[in-house]
Scaffold this active site. Structure first.
Site: not given
Ligand code: NDP
Length: 448
Positions: A15, A35, A42-43, A48, A51, A176, A178-179, A182, A263, A312, A437, A442
């Site tokens: 992007s 590239e 990725t997007c 995105c 997904k 826990g 975004y990914i 979702e 992450g 993105t 409404h 609203e």
């Molecule tokens: P995130 O940073 O959103 O979440 C990572 C999750 O993994 C957290 O719950 C974290 O826990 C956990 N975690 C990290 N390290 C470990 C570990 N070693 N063991 C166990 N759990 C762990 O990452 P994602 O991979 O979900 O997404 C990456 C990025 O992509 C996002 O930050 C976002 O910016 C982007 N994205 C955006 C979307 C959107 O806009 N809709 C959709 C998908 C991705 P803890 O909270 O405890 O740190």
């Protein structure tokens, strides 16, 4: 003869890189882009776009079910993963083609191979060709991180999930963020038995927790098993090809796939940045200033590779601003505050501005306004899911500092409200706006 082969050489056609290339070329610069995988990044290729298509497709399950109870006669509904997967991937192919066409149309020269930096103005392509550029932009994005537990090689990431041969009837999702949230929602709606494993009790940590706390009970009511305060300790492959997942809390789960979403790390390995005197940050990111410039005057970086905000639209804005700065005679920074975001969970969560917790640290008087409602659309559903909107307001100036929502179509609704918040409007401005409404949106002008 020109001093350099190119005015701008971009590494990475995602992007940020594509936007910077196109705008720079529009300003009259001679631009090339390299590239190593597929145009779109990725997007478009594995994020995105595919997904969101899966999110839409998975929501048909509910719609069909609810329609059948409300006067519609629905024949036997069956779901075929291969058909959906191939449809989504064919649209990704179409978009990739459009990206290539856009670059060619803008006069950008494309190289479909890896490029590494050899010095402040030098790039070497995988073919061995050496080129020079007045400016180099690194826009190589990020890559999923995989924790090192035993058997992690049996697991997949969001890179592989769009290409699964078989539909995973039983899916374990680790994380826990975004990914994780979702894809848990997508596969649950499509019919998988989903277990989400998160190391704490808090999902979507960066979001307003007063809104986020509504999601886990809904996920459970929709059939997902949430294993909180747990980690995957071991994954082993059984004779029949299925996976045995052992959690730190002693739970053992049998699954067809384990999706790890813990992450994403900046994609900086082996890029040759050290040849230009650039030292990576602690997360492997490329440190840049407000204008996306690295410590090396001629090398710049935008998007996930800088680990500022991994989104993105942010990468696109950074790429655009850089091209305007370098070649448009209009130096400009990107404002990284008040960025609206959404999680396409089911129901979705959307957010802009400060959470209550953040606002209380920065302002002396904070007012909170909420609406807890049952969206009319949910009356068609046997589930009793409610929507919840929360507004954070500066008590002194009445300015809206943050808005956070969970409910159907939250992202679509929040985008417009984000303009008002970015513009600095007050709670009174929201109140003076007439409601449409009956809608869910609203509620934004009726918050109490
Ligand atoms: P995130 O940073 O959103 O979440 C990572 C999750 O993994 C957290 O719950 C974290 O826990 C956990 N975690 C990290 N390290 C470990 C570990 N070693 N063991 C166990 N759990 C762990 O990452 P994602 O991979 O979900 O997404 C990456 C990025 O992509 C996002 O930050 C976002 O910016 C982007 N994205 C955006 C979307 C959107 O806009 N809709 C959709 C998908 C991705 P803890 O909270 O405890 O740190």
């Amino acid at each position: 003869m020109a001093e350099y082969d190119y005015d701008l050489f971009v590494i990475g056609a995602g992007s940020g890189g594509v936007r910077a290339s196109r705008i720079a070329a529009g300003h009259g610069a001679k631009v090339a882009i390299a590239e190593e995988y597929r145009f779109g990044g990725t997007c478009v290729i594995r994020g995105c776009v595919p997904k969101k298509m899966l999110v839409y497709a998975s929501m048909f399950a509910d719609e069909l079910h609810h329609a059948a109870n409300k006067g519609w006669t629905i024949g036997e509904a069956k779901f075929d993963w291969a058909t959906l997967r191939d449809f989504v991937n064919s649209d990704v192919d179409r978009l990739e083609g459009l990206y290539g066409d856009t670059l060619a149309g803008a006069g950008v020269e494309s190289f479909t191979e890896r490029a590494v930096i050899t010095g402040p103005n030098g790039v070497r392509l995988a073919s061995g060709r050496e080129v020079s550029a007045r400016h180099i932009l690194v826009a190589t994005g990020s890559w999923p991180m995989m924790p090192g537990f035993e058997g992690h090689e049996h697991c997949i990431t969001s890179n592989e999930v769009f290409h699964l041969e078989q539909f995973p009837r039983r899916l374990v999702v680790m994380g826990g963020g975004y990914i994780a949230v979702e894809f848990a929602g997508v596969f649950n709606a499509l019919g998988s038995k989903v277990t989400l494993v998160n190391r704490s009790e808090t999902i979507l940590r960066s979001y307003e927790q007063g809104v986020v706390e509504r999601l886990p009970p809904i996920m459970q009511a929709r059939g997902m098993d949430l294993q909180f305060n747990a980690k995957i300790e071991q994954v082993s492959k059984l004779e029949d090809g299925s996976l045995r997942v052992m959690l730190s809390n002693g739970t053992v789960i049998e699954a067809d796939q384990v999706l790890v979403a813990t992450g994403r790390a900046p994609n900086t390995q082996g890029l040759g940045l050290e040849n230009a005197g650039i030292t990576l940050g602690s997360k492997g990111e490329i440190p840049v200033d407000d204008f996306s410039k690295t410590v090396c005057e001629s090398i710049h970086a935008v998007g996930d590779v800088t680990d500022r905000v991994q989104l993105t639209p942010v990468a696109i804005r950074e790429g655009h601003a850089l091209a305007d700065t370098l070649f448009g005679g209009r130096p400009r920074k990107i404002d990284h505050s008040t960025i609206p975001t959404a999680v396409f969970s089911q129901p979705s969560i959307a957010s802009v501005g400060l959470t209550e917790e953040q606002a209380r640290l920065q302002y002396s008087e904070i007012k909170i306004y909420t609406s807890d409602f049952r969206p009319m659309k949910n009356i068609f559903s046997p589930r009793m899911e409610r929507g919840f909107y929360k507004m954070v307001v500066d008590g002194e100036s009445d300015r809206v500092l943050g808005l956070h929502m969970i409910g159907p179509e939250s992202a679509e609704i929040l985008q417009s409200a984000a303009i008002a918040i970015k513009a600095g409007l007050t709670k009174a401005d929201f109140d003076e706006t007439t409601a449409i409404h009956p809608t869910m949106a609203e509620e934004l002008v009726l918050l109490k």
